[in-house]
Design a protein around this motif. Structure first.
Motif, PDB file in Angstrom:
ATOM      1  N   GLU A  56     -10.494   6.884-103.907  1.00 45.36           N
ATOM      2  CA  GLU A  56      -9.084   6.510-103.354  1.00 45.36           C
ATOM      3  C   GLU A  56      -9.219   5.744-102.230  1.00 45.36           C
ATOM      4  O   GLU A  56      -8.803   4.530-102.276  1.00 45.36           O
ATOM      5  N   TRP A  57     -10.044   5.913-101.333  1.00 46.35           N
ATOM      6  CA  TRP A  57     -10.382   5.099-100.013  1.00 46.35           C
ATOM      7  C   TRP A  57     -11.094   3.949-100.498  1.00 46.35           C
ATOM      8  O   TRP A  57     -10.440   2.900-100.022  1.00 46.35           O
ATOM      9  N   VAL A  58     -12.157   3.973-101.304  1.00 58.40           N
ATOM     10  CA  VAL A  58     -12.582   2.662-101.791  1.00 58.40           C
ATOM     11  C   VAL A  58     -11.820   1.726-102.786  1.00 58.40           C
ATOM     12  O   VAL A  58     -11.812   0.571-102.461  1.00 58.40           O
ATOM     13  N   HIS A  59     -11.275   2.404-103.469  1.00 54.53           N
ATOM     14  CA  HIS A  59     -10.294   1.599-104.504  1.00 54.53           C
ATOM     15  C   HIS A  59      -9.120   1.041-103.387  1.00 54.53           C
ATOM     16  O   HIS A  59      -8.871  -0.204-103.805  1.00 54.53           O
ATOM     17  N   ARG A  60      -8.546   1.685-102.447  1.00 53.90           N
ATOM     18  CA  ARG A  60      -7.506   1.253-101.581  1.00 53.90           C
ATOM     19  C   ARG A  60      -8.043  -0.080-101.028  1.00 53.90           C
ATOM     20  O   ARG A  60      -7.439  -0.990-101.016  1.00 53.90           O
ATOM     21  N   ILE A  61      -9.107   0.199-100.429  1.00 53.14           N
ATOM     22  CA  ILE A  61      -9.810  -1.083 -99.748  1.00 53.14           C
ATOM     23  C   ILE A  61      -9.875  -2.268-100.613  1.00 53.14           C
ATOM     24  O   ILE A  61      -9.663  -3.145-100.467  1.00 53.14           O
ATOM     25  N   LEU A  62     -10.573  -1.939-101.855  1.00 52.26           N
ATOM     26  CA  LEU A  62     -10.761  -3.168-102.717  1.00 52.26           C
ATOM     27  C   LEU A  62      -9.393  -3.736-103.308  1.00 52.26           C
ATOM     28  O   LEU A  62      -9.230  -5.008-103.302  1.00 52.26           O
ATOM     29  N   LYS A  63      -8.255  -3.090-103.424  1.00 50.56           N
ATOM     30  CA  LYS A  63      -7.174  -3.390-103.773  1.00 50.56           C
ATOM     31  C   LYS A  63      -6.369  -4.472-102.621  1.00 50.56           C
ATOM     32  O   LYS A  63      -5.907  -5.215-102.941  1.00 50.56           O
ATOM     33  N   GLU A  64      -6.342  -3.684-101.448  1.00 48.76           N
ATOM     34  CA  GLU A  64      -5.495  -4.405-100.506  1.00 48.76           C
ATOM     35  C   GLU A  64      -6.532  -5.516 -99.861  1.00 48.76           C
ATOM     36  O   GLU A  64      -5.751  -6.446 -99.407  1.00 48.76           O
ATOM     37  N   GLU A  65      -7.782  -5.622 -99.805  1.00 55.24           N
ATOM     38  CA  GLU A  65      -8.426  -6.516 -99.106  1.00 55.24           C
ATOM     39  C   GLU A  65      -8.503  -7.588-100.425  1.00 55.24           C
ATOM     40  O   GLU A  65      -8.568  -9.063 -99.920  1.00 55.24           O
ATOM     41  N   ARG A  66      -8.878  -7.508-101.752  1.00 58.24           N
ATOM     42  CA  ARG A  66      -9.186  -8.677-102.637  1.00 58.24           C
ATOM     43  C   ARG A  66      -8.378  -8.407-103.851  1.00 58.24           C
ATOM     44  O   ARG A  66      -8.566  -9.191-104.806  1.00 58.24           O
ATOM     45  N   ASP A  67      -7.522  -7.589-103.837  1.00 59.27           N
ATOM     46  CA  ASP A  67      -6.641  -7.207-105.117  1.00 59.27           C
ATOM     47  C   ASP A  67      -7.483  -7.028-106.384  1.00 59.27           C
ATOM     48  O   ASP A  67      -7.394  -7.676-107.472  1.00 59.27           O
ATOM     49  N   LEU A  68      -8.518  -6.151-105.905  1.00 59.72           N
ATOM     50  CA  LEU A  68      -9.378  -5.879-107.108  1.00 59.72           C
ATOM     51  C   LEU A  68      -9.281  -4.642-107.763  1.00 59.72           C
ATOM     52  O   LEU A  68      -8.983  -3.591-106.971  1.00 59.72           O
ATOM     53  N   GLU A  69      -9.443  -4.341-108.883  1.00 60.51           N
ATOM     54  CA  GLU A  69      -9.332  -2.889-109.675  1.00 60.51           C
ATOM     55  C   GLU A  69     -10.608  -2.939-110.316  1.00 60.51           C
ATOM     56  O   GLU A  69     -10.716  -3.765-111.410  1.00 60.51           O
ATOM     57  N   ILE A  70     -11.333  -1.946-110.394  1.00 66.36           N
ATOM     58  CA  ILE A  70     -12.327  -1.831-111.025  1.00 66.36           C
ATOM     59  C   ILE A  70     -12.307  -1.268-112.427  1.00 66.36           C
ATOM     60  O   ILE A  70     -11.531  -0.016-112.618  1.00 66.36           O
ATOM     61  N   ALA A  71     -12.678  -1.862-113.594  1.00 66.61           N
ATOM     62  CA  ALA A  71     -12.008  -1.365-114.953  1.00 66.61           C
ATOM     63  C   ALA A  71     -13.240  -0.181-115.364  1.00 66.61           C
ATOM     64  O   ALA A  71     -12.621   0.714-116.083  1.00 66.61           O
ATOM     65  N   SER A  72     -14.284   0.022-114.921  1.00 67.08           N
ATOM     66  CA  SER A  72     -15.196   1.051-115.197  1.00 67.08           C
ATOM     67  C   SER A  72     -14.797   2.422-114.728  1.00 67.08           C
ATOM     68  O   SER A  72     -14.383   2.521-113.759  1.00 67.08           O
ATOM     69  N   ARG A  73     -15.110   3.541-115.369  1.00 63.32           N
ATOM     70  CA  ARG A  73     -14.984   5.004-114.927  1.00 63.32           C
ATOM     71  C   ARG A  73     -15.972   5.160-113.794  1.00 63.32           C
ATOM     72  O   ARG A  73     -17.116   5.302-113.888  1.00 63.32           O
ATOM     73  N   PRO A  74     -15.245   5.884-112.703  1.00 62.22           N
ATOM     74  CA  PRO A  74     -16.374   6.315-111.571  1.00 62.22           C
ATOM     75  C   PRO A  74     -17.055   7.518-112.156  1.00 62.22           C
ATOM     76  O   PRO A  74     -16.330   8.590-112.511  1.00 62.22           O
ATOM     77  N   LEU A  75     -18.220   7.594-111.943  1.00 61.61           N
ATOM     78  CA  LEU A  75     -18.981   8.921-112.227  1.00 61.61           C
ATOM     79  C   LEU A  75     -19.139   9.643-110.991  1.00 61.61           C
ATOM     80  O   LEU A  75     -18.978  11.093-111.076  1.00 61.61           O
ATOM     81  N   GLU A  76     -19.624   9.096-109.905  1.00 61.59           N
ATOM     82  CA  GLU A  76     -19.932  10.159-108.988  1.00 61.59           C
ATOM     83  C   GLU A  76     -19.828   9.205-107.480  1.00 61.59           C
ATOM     84  O   GLU A  76     -19.594   8.131-107.533  1.00 61.59           O
ATOM     85  N   ALA A  77     -19.451  10.062-106.438  1.00 58.48           N
ATOM     86  CA  ALA A  77     -19.164   9.285-105.227  1.00 58.48           C
ATOM     87  C   ALA A  77     -19.683  10.237-103.945  1.00 58.48           C
ATOM     88  O   ALA A  77     -19.947  11.452-104.322  1.00 58.48           O
ATOM     89  N   THR A  78     -19.532   9.794-102.881  1.00 57.61           N
ATOM     90  CA  THR A  78     -20.106  10.367-101.677  1.00 57.61           C
ATOM     91  C   THR A  78     -19.627   9.739-100.482  1.00 57.61           C
ATOM     92  O   THR A  78     -19.351   8.507-100.478  1.00 57.61           O
ATOM     93  N   ALA A  79     -19.363  10.363 -99.522  1.00 59.71           N
ATOM     94  CA  ALA A  79     -18.878   9.770 -98.289  1.00 59.71           C
ATOM     95  C   ALA A  79     -19.574  10.788 -97.250  1.00 59.71           C
ATOM     96  O   ALA A  79     -19.791  11.639 -97.097  1.00 59.71           O
ATOM     97  N   PHE A  80     -19.769   9.885 -95.992  1.00 58.79           N
ATOM     98  CA  PHE A  80     -20.668  10.673 -94.827  1.00 58.79           C
ATOM     99  C   PHE A  80     -20.708   9.412 -93.769  1.00 58.79           C
ATOM    100  O   PHE A  80     -20.261   8.397 -93.907  1.00 58.79           O
ATOM    101  N   GLU A  81     -21.071  10.201 -92.628  1.00 57.79           N
ATOM    102  CA  GLU A  81     -20.927   9.286 -91.287  1.00 57.79           C
ATOM    103  C   GLU A  81     -22.561   9.362 -90.680  1.00 57.79           C
ATOM    104  O   GLU A  81     -23.149  10.512 -90.604  1.00 57.79           O
ATOM    105  N   VAL A  82     -23.119   8.310 -90.655  1.00 56.44           N
ATOM    106  CA  VAL A  82     -24.469   8.190 -89.994  1.00 56.44           C
ATOM    107  C   VAL A  82     -24.318   7.128 -88.762  1.00 56.44           C
ATOM    108  O   VAL A  82     -23.797   5.916 -88.964  1.00 56.44           O
TER     109      VAL A  82
END
Length: 154
Positions: A56-82
């Motif tokens: 949802e965080w990635v999709h929100r950035i895509l939507k708000e920054e560039r009005d993008l919606e990805i048609a394909s189904r997400p299979l895997e995800a990860t989030a971390f800090e380095v």
């Protein structure tokens, strides 16, 4: 169930439904190798439905920054800090990988990156809006990538 990505023995675990599963697994392994070598971080992914806040965080950035919606189904995800950078990745069934690099403190490095697995077409929603550069990878074959800078606060 989490999967610590092994870049020495590339596996399609979690990506089997993709028509370019082998290439997508190579792309994922390429990212894992980068983070292990640069930050000594073990790149671990989860099924996308187990980490909806990351997707949802990635999709929100895509939507708000560039009005993008990805048609394909997400299979895997990860989030971390380095090293003071919040990273998020979503791997899609089409073979697309999207990552968000978001510097926490200074706000200087904030971008969304797109990578296309070897053998996949450019998704329709990205085709007219982004130019893709090519990069060779021992693990992933030819990777095509593009990006945009994030302007907002997330």
């Amino acid at each position: 169930m989490p999967y610590a990505v092994d870049f020495t023995t590339v596996s399609t675990v979690g990506l089997e439904s993709s028509p370019v599963a082998d290439a997508l697994a190579g792309l994922r392994a390429n990212e894992a190798r980068y983070f292990k070598n640069k930050y000594d971080h073990v790149f671990t992914t989860w099924p996308a439905n187990e980490v909806p806040e990351t997707v949802e965080w990635v999709h929100r950035i895509l939507k708000e920054e560039r009005d993008l919606e990805i048609a394909s189904r997400p299979l895997e995800a990860t989030a971390f800090e380095v090293d003071g950078i919040r990273m998020a990745y979503v791997f899609y069934e089409s073979g697309l990988s999207i990552n968000v690099m978001y510097t926490i403190e200074d706000g200087k490095k904030r971008a969304v990156g797109f990578k296309l697995s070897d053998g996949m077409d450019v998704p329709e929603e990205l085709a007219e809006r982004f130019k893709f550069a090519r990069q060779k990878s021992k693990l992933a074959g030819t990777i095509r990538g593009s990006f945009f800078v994030i302007k907002g606060e997330y």
